[in-house]
Every structure is written in C-alpha cells, then in structure tokens.
Design a protein around this motif. Structure first.
Motif, PDB file in Angstrom:
ATOM      1  N   CYS A   1     -65.532-147.125  34.527  1.00 48.21           N
ATOM      2  CA  CYS A   1     -64.943-146.685  35.793  1.00 48.21           C
ATOM      3  C   CYS A   1     -65.985-146.663  36.910  1.00 48.21           C
TER       4      CYS A   1
ATOM      5  N   ILE B   1     -66.532-148.003  40.869  1.00 44.10           N
ATOM      6  CA  ILE B   1     -66.768-147.137  42.021  1.00 44.10           C
ATOM      7  C   ILE B   1     -68.099-147.466  42.697  1.00 44.10           C
TER       8      ILE B   1
ATOM      9  N   SER C   1     -62.102-152.280  37.057  1.00 44.61           N
ATOM     10  CA  SER C   1     -62.925-151.381  36.259  1.00 44.61           C
ATOM     11  C   SER C   1     -62.228-150.050  36.022  1.00 44.61           C
ATOM     12  N   MET C   2     -61.542-149.528  37.032  1.00 44.07           N
ATOM     13  CA  MET C   2     -60.845-148.257  36.859  1.00 44.07           C
ATOM     14  C   MET C   2     -59.746-148.383  35.802  1.00 44.07           C
TER      15      MET C   2
END
Length: 403
Positions: free
Chosen positions: A33, A37, A379-380
C-alpha cells in the motif's frame, strides 16, 4: 522483491509473535500500500528537487529501515516498519519512469522502458524463492538482514554512479555555479522556483488542488478517465498477482502436490518465465508496431499506439487464471498449472509495460506524476485484496481434486 519476500515466512512470523496469519500478512499489505502512497509525494519532489537527491535519500532510508524491521519485538512494530519501508522504497516506482523520460526521446524510450519495467514484475516472483531458501536455512529475520545488505549495495551504487537527469535541476545547479563566478549577473531558469527549500517541500507536499503541487498525481487520476480506467485494470491485475502469491504456499504444500518449501519457492519461477519471455517480445517489437500504426494513420505517432500490445494480455489474463484455478481444483499434474502461471506472467507484462509507456508518452514532463497516479490505485488494491482472499479459498481433499 521486498514486497513479497516474506511470503514463505508468514507462518513463522505469526507463530513467533503469537498473531494470526492475517496479521503477519499485513506486513506485506502495509508495504504494498505504501508503494502506492509514496509516489504521490516523491514524484513531485523529484520534479521539484531533481531525481538524484530523491533517489539517494530514500534509498538510504529504505536500507536503514531494514534493521529495525529485522529486530521487531512484536507484530505492531513489524507492520509499522514495513509500512515505512514501503514508503521510502517506492522511490523507484515514483522516479524511474521520469528519469527515462528525461534521457530518451519518444522513438528510443519504449525498448528502454520494456527492460526497466520488467523488474517490478519479475522481482515479486523471485522474492518468495529467496525467502524460502533463507527461512529454511536460517531464520525469517534474516530475510531483512539480507535485504539490508542488498539495499546498501544499491544505495552505494546510486550515490556514486547515478547522475541527475531532470533538466530544470541540472540548469539550477549550473545557475548556482555561474552566480558564484559572476555575482553581478542575474540568471534565470525557466520553470524553476527561487523559493526556499522548506517552502518548496511544503508546496510539493501540499494537499490542495493546485496543479503545481503534490496532488498533481491525484488530480491526474481523478480527472483523466483514461488514467482511471487503465489504473483500475492494472489494480485488478496486481490484486490477482498478490492474491495468487499469498495462497501459493497453501496450494503447493498440500495434496496432491505436497511440495517442500524449496519446491514451492521454485514454483514462483513460473510467472518469471512469462515475464521475461513477453518482456523480450515487447522490447523487440513495441517500436515496430508503434511505427507501423503511425504509418497506417499517416502521422508521427500518438501515445495510444503504445497500447496495441495490451490486447494480447487482455486475452491471456482470464485464460491463464481460469486454467490455473481449474487445473489445481482437479489436481492435475503440477506442470499443467505451472504452464498457466507462465501465461499469467506473460499477460501481466503485455499489459503493464505498454500502459506505463503510454503514461510517459502522454504526460511528458509530468510523467512521474502520471506513473504515481497509476501506482497508487494498483498498489492500494493489490495490497488489501490478499487479506480477504484467503477466506475465500477452500482446499478440498485429494479425492475431490482428481477426475
């Protein structure tokens, strides 16, 4: 590689910390995650201060964070240090494509990107193989000691051999040199800011909606439908990949396969074969296809012409996933599902590489922010989905897995 290297050690980590497997798997989730970000901040930082400084600082921080991760006394600190590692480790995701845009023009860029973009796909497959060897021979904490040594080597290499590529940063450095030699002459760099460093950092990290700050990536993601659609598609693919890797050990270690830890690690090489094979084809032919489509349309080429290769992956992806799930459910001989993982790897590359190249061609000097926008969403979702996929998996007895 750091994102998936602990996959074979999830059980050992959960046992030592007296936590659930899901809590241990959160170490992977938090890392992945933060890989999404981090670029939201690091991409505009590189566009403000230059690529080299951002690479060196974040690579050094990533290296140092492997030490407290290896020494974590409990599951909470382990997850926290993994999250921080993911943030600083995302520097390659944030800046790599932007650096390539700085150095190569549109007709040279695609083969270089094809080579560069192989790493984010191959490495997560190699990581569990190395992790399984380390866990069997040493201890799960040695995964992070080894990662620390590898990261230290990369950081040292970057410090001595990575040069600045951002044109504005290069000209800013030249301006400083000239002003020292000629203090009475005023020099100006187009596109550069003369604000103080703290002010630049605040502007690059600002969460308002100015197009010149850190939310440029967010703005691209939310206002550009093509980026949102392609990023959502990539998010689905990454969720499939990390979900597959999260359940790989259970699939191969149980009947009818009964793989050892090392054999399970070797099974991760199936996707790698697909990655490398398709990457080779992309590197060799993506420019030829681009030029062919441009000639057919009597123009100099458009970013959309990079997406032709993605049609192959769009077909291979559902075929490979169905083939893998069905052959494992039926308990067919292990080479058959492994062939499916090869096709799965090939489909990922044929989608991932052209889409990333499209972002760079389409968004030019803001390529790093466009790539960060895509990285954030994939990615999240790719990090969170494996947490609940395990609950969906039911491994039947051997008798029900054969014809």
């Amino acid at each position: 590689m750091a994102s998936s290297m602990l996959a074979p050690a999830v059980g050992d980590i959960a046992k030592e910390f007296r936590a659930s497997d899901k809590a241990a798997l959160a170490g992977q989730t938090s890392f992945v995650c933060m890989l999404g970000i981090g670029p939201l901040f690091l991409a505009p930082m590189s566009e403000t201060f230059g690529r080299r400084k951002v690479f060196v600082v974040n690579s050094a921080m990533f290296t140092l964070l492997q030490i407290p991760t290896a020494l974590s006394p409990n599951i909470a600190s382990f997850i926290a240090f993994r999250a921080l590692s993911g943030f600083f480790g995302s520097v390659g995701v944030a800046n790599g494509g932007g650096s390539i845009f700085d150095m190569f023009d549109v007709h040279e860029r695609a083969p270089v990107l094809g080579f560069y973009l192989t790493a984010p796909l191959v490495a997560p497959s190699i990581g569990p193989l190395l992790g399984s060897v380390i866990v069997r021979s040493l201890d799960w904490r040695w995964i992070f000691w080894c990662m620390c040594m590898l990261a230290a080597f990369v950081t040292t290499f970057i410090y001595f051999f990575l040069y600045e590529t951002n044109p504005v940063a290069i000209l800013q450095a030249r301006k400083s040199e000239l002003q020292k030699k000629h203090p009475d002459v005023e020099y100006e760099v187009e596109g550069a800011s003369d604000e103080s460093i703290p002010k630049k950092i605040m502007n690059a990290s600002d969460l308002t909606c100015s197009p010149e700050n850190g939310t440029r990536a967010v703005k691209i993601l939310t206002t550009q439908p093509i980026v949102l659609i392609l990023s959502s598609y990539q998010a689905l693919i990454f969720a499939s990949m990390y979900s597959l890797f999260a359940t790989y050990t259970d699939i191969w270690s149980q009947p009818p396969y009964n793989f050892t830890t090392i054999q399970t690690g070797l099974a991760f090489l199936g996707p790698v074969v697909g990655f490398v094979t398709m990457s080779t084809l992309v590197i060799l032919y993506i420019d030829s296809i681009y030029n062919y489509v441009a000639r057919k349309n009597d123009d100099d080429g458009l970013p959309e012409y990079r997406l032709v290769f993605a049609n192959i992956g769009a077909v291979l992806l559902p075929i490979s996933l169905f083939m893998f799930g069905w052959t494992v459910e039926m308990g067919l001989a292990w080479p058959v599902p492994l062939v499916a993982t090869v096709l799965f790897g090939a489909s990922q590359v044929s989608i991932f590489n052209p889409v990333q190249t499209y972002y760079i061609d389409a968004y030019a000097k803001h390529a790093a922010s466009a790539l960060a926008a895509g990285a954030f969403l994939r990615s999240m979702i790719g990090g969170v989905v494996p947490l609940f996929v395990g609950q969906m998996c039911v491994f039947p007895s051997t008798s029900t897995r054969r014809f």
